[in-house]
Design a protein around this motif. Structure first.
Motif, PDB file in Angstrom:
ATOM      1  N   VAL A   1       0.808  -1.221   0.000  1.00  0.00           N
ATOM      2  CA  VAL A   1       0.000   0.000   0.000  1.00  0.00           C
ATOM      3  C   VAL A   1       0.840   1.270   0.000  1.00  0.00           C
ATOM      4  O   VAL A   1       0.741   2.093  -0.899  1.00  0.00           O
ATOM      5  CB  VAL A   1      -0.974   0.006   1.207  1.00  0.00           C
ATOM      6  N   THR A   2       1.683   1.436   0.999  1.00  0.00           N
ATOM      7  CA  THR A   2       2.379   2.708   1.178  1.00  0.00           C
ATOM      8  C   THR A   2       3.396   2.986   0.077  1.00  0.00           C
ATOM      9  O   THR A   2       3.436   4.098  -0.456  1.00  0.00           O
ATOM     10  CB  THR A   2       3.051   2.754   2.567  1.00  0.00           C
ATOM     11  N   ALA A   3       4.206   2.023  -0.293  1.00  0.00           N
ATOM     12  CA  ALA A   3       5.220   2.253  -1.330  1.00  0.00           C
ATOM     13  C   ALA A   3       4.582   2.585  -2.686  1.00  0.00           C
ATOM     14  O   ALA A   3       4.978   3.579  -3.318  1.00  0.00           O
ATOM     15  CB  ALA A   3       6.156   1.049  -1.439  1.00  0.00           C
ATOM     16  N   PRO A   4       3.598   1.813  -3.155  1.00  0.00           N
ATOM     17  CA  PRO A   4       2.968   2.195  -4.425  1.00  0.00           C
ATOM     18  C   PRO A   4       2.289   3.564  -4.374  1.00  0.00           C
ATOM     19  O   PRO A   4       2.339   4.322  -5.332  1.00  0.00           O
ATOM     20  CB  PRO A   4       1.936   1.095  -4.670  1.00  0.00           C
TER      21      PRO A   4
ATOM     22  N   VAL B   1      -6.232   7.979   0.814  1.00  0.00           N
ATOM     23  CA  VAL B   1      -6.128   6.521   0.670  1.00  0.00           C
ATOM     24  C   VAL B   1      -5.512   5.899   1.921  1.00  0.00           C
ATOM     25  O   VAL B   1      -5.963   4.850   2.388  1.00  0.00           O
ATOM     26  CB  VAL B   1      -5.335   6.144  -0.595  1.00  0.00           C
ATOM     27  N   GLU B   2      -4.486   6.535   2.482  1.00  0.00           N
ATOM     28  CA  GLU B   2      -3.866   6.010   3.711  1.00  0.00           C
ATOM     29  C   GLU B   2      -4.861   6.005   4.863  1.00  0.00           C
ATOM     30  O   GLU B   2      -4.931   5.034   5.621  1.00  0.00           O
ATOM     31  CB  GLU B   2      -2.626   6.827   4.089  1.00  0.00           C
TER      32      GLU B   2
ATOM     33  N   LEU C   1      -7.550   3.189   8.756  1.00  0.00           N
ATOM     34  CA  LEU C   1      -8.620   3.414   9.727  1.00  0.00           C
ATOM     35  C   LEU C   1      -9.928   2.715   9.369  1.00  0.00           C
ATOM     36  O   LEU C   1     -10.605   2.190  10.241  1.00  0.00           O
ATOM     37  CB  LEU C   1      -8.890   4.917   9.892  1.00  0.00           C
ATOM     38  N   ILE C   2     -10.294   2.715   8.104  1.00  0.00           N
ATOM     39  CA  ILE C   2     -11.604   2.201   7.713  1.00  0.00           C
ATOM     40  C   ILE C   2     -11.563   0.709   7.358  1.00  0.00           C
ATOM     41  O   ILE C   2     -12.442  -0.053   7.769  1.00  0.00           O
ATOM     42  CB  ILE C   2     -12.171   3.006   6.516  1.00  0.00           C
ATOM     43  N   ILE C   3     -10.570   0.277   6.609  1.00  0.00           N
ATOM     44  CA  ILE C   3     -10.487  -1.134   6.190  1.00  0.00           C
ATOM     45  C   ILE C   3     -10.523  -2.101   7.384  1.00  0.00           C
ATOM     46  O   ILE C   3     -11.287  -3.065   7.363  1.00  0.00           O
ATOM     47  CB  ILE C   3      -9.247  -1.379   5.299  1.00  0.00           C
TER      48      ILE C   3
END
Length: 156
Positions: free
Chosen positions: A32-35, A56-57, A62-64
């Motif tokens: 997630v973070t790198a892309p 997106v972060e 928090l939501i996922i």
């Protein structure tokens, strides 16, 4: 399915190991973070801080976990999940504390509190870190009690 979700917590919790938690974090950062950082750089010319990356972060961290019953992609791949101390699925407030407020203190302490948190996971029998204590969460190995699996009927 509701029966399985309702009784997901085994009678004896098996806490996730430090290596499982580290693996989950590495997977989350790589997936997630790198892309996101690369996309942000290509589109906005900055590695961090644009509205898209932040949105997106926030959604991912928090939501996922709230929508999936305590999973991120990394936690799912490592076979672990976040749950409230009482065994229920995490809510949005505990995710804000866990991934928003406490990491802020990790940053302003220049990582000192992060080291304390890692030390806590190594010595505590329940492997709780600082963000687990404050958010009242625990990370457990994912398992469904055997009696639920045996009694669950699958229709064709």
């Amino acid at each position: 399915m509701d029966e399985v979700k309702k009784h997901r917590r085994p009678s004896v919790q098996v806490y996730a190991s430090l290596s499982q938690r580290a693996l989950a974090m590495i997977v989350d950062l790589v997936v997630v973070t790198a892309p996101l950082s690369a996309i942000s750089f290509l589109v906005f010319g900055t590695w961090r801080g644009d509205w898209f990356t932040v949105a997106v972060e926030i959604f991912y961290w928090l939501i996922i976990p709230v929508l999936t019953g305590g999973y991120t992609i990394g936690k799912w791949m490592a076979g672990i999940r976040i749950e409230m101390r009482k065994g229920t699925d995490p809510g949005i407030l505990c995710m804000v504390l866990r991934y928003g407020v406490v990491p802020f203190f990790y940053v302003i302490s220049f990582g000192a509190l992060l080291l304390v948190s890692i030390g806590m996971m190594m010595i505590r029998p329940d492997r709780k870190s600082l963000h687990d204590l404050i958010a009242n969460t625990v990370v457990v190995k994912d398992s469904v009690p055997k009696y639920i699996q045996q009694n669950t009927k699958v229709s064709a």
